[in-house]
Design an enzyme around this catalytic site. Structure first.
Site, PDB file in Angstrom:
ATOM      1  CG  ASP A  65       2.908 -55.463  15.316  1.00  0.00           C
ATOM      2  OD1 ASP A  65       1.939 -54.748  15.045  1.00  0.00           O
ATOM      3  OD2 ASP A  65       3.539 -55.364  16.394  1.00  0.00           O
ATOM      4  CD  GLU A  70       1.590 -52.935   2.684  1.00  0.00           C
ATOM      5  OE1 GLU A  70       1.095 -52.650   1.598  1.00  0.00           O
ATOM      6  OE2 GLU A  70       1.253 -52.388   3.755  1.00  0.00           O
ATOM      7  CG  ASP A  71       4.617 -53.079   7.488  1.00  0.00           C
ATOM      8  OD1 ASP A  71       4.570 -52.162   6.648  1.00  0.00           O
ATOM      9  OD2 ASP A  71       3.804 -53.189   8.420  1.00  0.00           O
ATOM     10  NE  ARG A  90       5.721 -55.267  12.213  1.00  0.00           N
ATOM     11  CZ  ARG A  90       4.964 -54.957  11.166  1.00  0.00           C
ATOM     12  NH1 ARG A  90       4.554 -53.705  11.008  1.00  0.00           N
ATOM     13  NH2 ARG A  90       4.602 -55.869  10.300  1.00  0.00           N
ATOM     14  NE  ARG A 135       7.073 -48.196  13.136  1.00  0.00           N
ATOM     15  CZ  ARG A 135       6.084 -49.093  13.170  1.00  0.00           C
ATOM     16  NH1 ARG A 135       5.922 -49.928  12.174  1.00  0.00           N
ATOM     17  NH2 ARG A 135       5.283 -49.150  14.209  1.00  0.00           N
ATOM     18  CG  HIS A 166       3.432 -47.604   7.306  1.00  0.00           C
ATOM     19  ND1 HIS A 166       2.820 -48.706   7.863  1.00  0.00           N
ATOM     20  CD2 HIS A 166       4.749 -47.683   7.645  1.00  0.00           C
ATOM     21  CE1 HIS A 166       3.720 -49.425   8.510  1.00  0.00           C
ATOM     22  NE2 HIS A 166       4.902 -48.829   8.405  1.00  0.00           N
ATOM     23  CB  CYS A 254      -1.117 -53.978   6.699  1.00  0.00           C
ATOM     24  SG  CYS A 254      -1.359 -52.213   6.784  1.00  0.00           S
TER      25      CYS A 254
HETATM   26  N1  GLY Z   1       0.941 -52.552  14.135  1.00  0.00           N
HETATM   27  C1  GLY Z   1       1.608 -52.336  12.933  1.00  0.00           C
HETATM   28  C2  GLY Z   1       2.850 -51.560  13.110  1.00  0.00           C
HETATM   29  O1  GLY Z   1       2.862 -50.686  13.898  1.00  0.00           O
HETATM   30  O2  GLY Z   1       3.859 -51.797  12.525  1.00  0.00           O
END
Ligand code: GLY
Length: 259
Positions: A65, A70-71, A90, A135, A166, A254
């Site tokens: 990922d 952005e995450d 991640r 998340r 999100h 993202c």
């Molecule tokens: N595929 C992006 C996420 O689930 O974080």
């Protein structure tokens, strides 16, 4: 006259392992990684067309990922908060982005056990909303408060509907003073009073996630009513194919950190 500094965009290339990126849709078609890469190239070109100086980090095959930069960081007002992504697979994405941001912004870290994804963090001018999702949690909200409230931002929690990954799946702020939100998602009163809120039809909710600069907004292709409503606001709309990004719950915000 001294020109203002060029805005920067940080992106990260798509690995072969993107084929197994996280995705919520059971039974979704297989991801076409070559097509995803072509969409990513077009996205980068569109950002350059908006005037951003784009830096592309290399992909990491161990991190399917990793293109969704952005995450892993929240960047505003010369500060960057490195997140602690809610998905454990991640978490190792953070370091390469930290390295890329070092020297450009003052860096902060989200400490365990907080969980925070940048996809849950929506900045609307001087307000920052932090989605409370599967998340991102209350400790993640506290981490955003600790960094950004002393800088003058009002930081507030925002609910995220069950089944929605999100906060920014259904609302974004592609330009200063502009919010694009799906009909029925969040009330106008939530945003600063001066905000221009443009609603997209519920059937086009995916298109509420957009980026932009100046008077131009990039939206996902295939959402004609959203494009019509933005044009009615006097904005230029550029549509980008995001089919392979959507298969991994990805959308336009993202794929970049803009600062
Ligand atoms: N595929 C992006 C996420 O689930 O974080």
């Amino acid at each position: 006259m001294i020109a203002p500094p060029q805005r920067r965009a940080l992106v990260r290339a798509i690995p072969d392992s993107y084929a197994v990126a996280l995705g919520q849709v059971i039974g979704a078609p297989a991801i076409d990684v070559a097509r995803a890469r072509a969409q990513h190239v077009a996205y980068r070109a569109a950002l350059e067309g908006l005037g951003f100086a784009v830096t592309a980090l290399p992909a990491d095959e161990a991190l399917p990922d990793c293109c969704f930069v952005e995450d892993v960081a929240i960047v505003a007002a010369g500060h960057g908060l490195l997140t602690r992504p809610g998905a454990t697979s991640r978490r190792a994405e953070v370091e390469a982005v930290a390295e890329a941001l070092r020297g450009a912004v003052v860096l902060h870290r989200t400490r365990a056990p907080a969980r925070l994804d940048g996809g849950d963090v929506l900045r609307v001018d001087d307000a920052i909303f932090v989605g409370q999702s599967g998340r991102s949690d209350g400790a993640g909200l506290a981490a955003v408060r600790e960094v950004f409230e002393p800088l003058g931002f009002a930081v507030r929690p925002a609910p995220v509907a069950a089944g929605t990954l999100h906060l920014k799946c259904h609302v974004s702020s592609p330009l200063p003073g502009l919010v694009l939100a799906a009909e029925g998602a969040y009330s106008d009163a939530m945003f600063p009073a001066s905000t221009r809120v443009v609603r997209v039809p519920a059937a086009e909710a995916y298109a509420a996630n957009a980026v932009g600069a100046g008077e131009t907004v990039l939206i996902a292709a295939g959402y004609p009513e959203t494009a019509t409503r933005l044009r009615a606001e006097g904005l230029t709309v550029v549509s980008l194919d995001t089919s392979e990004l959507a298969l991994a719950d990805g959308s336009l915000t993202c794929l970049s950190l803009l600062f």
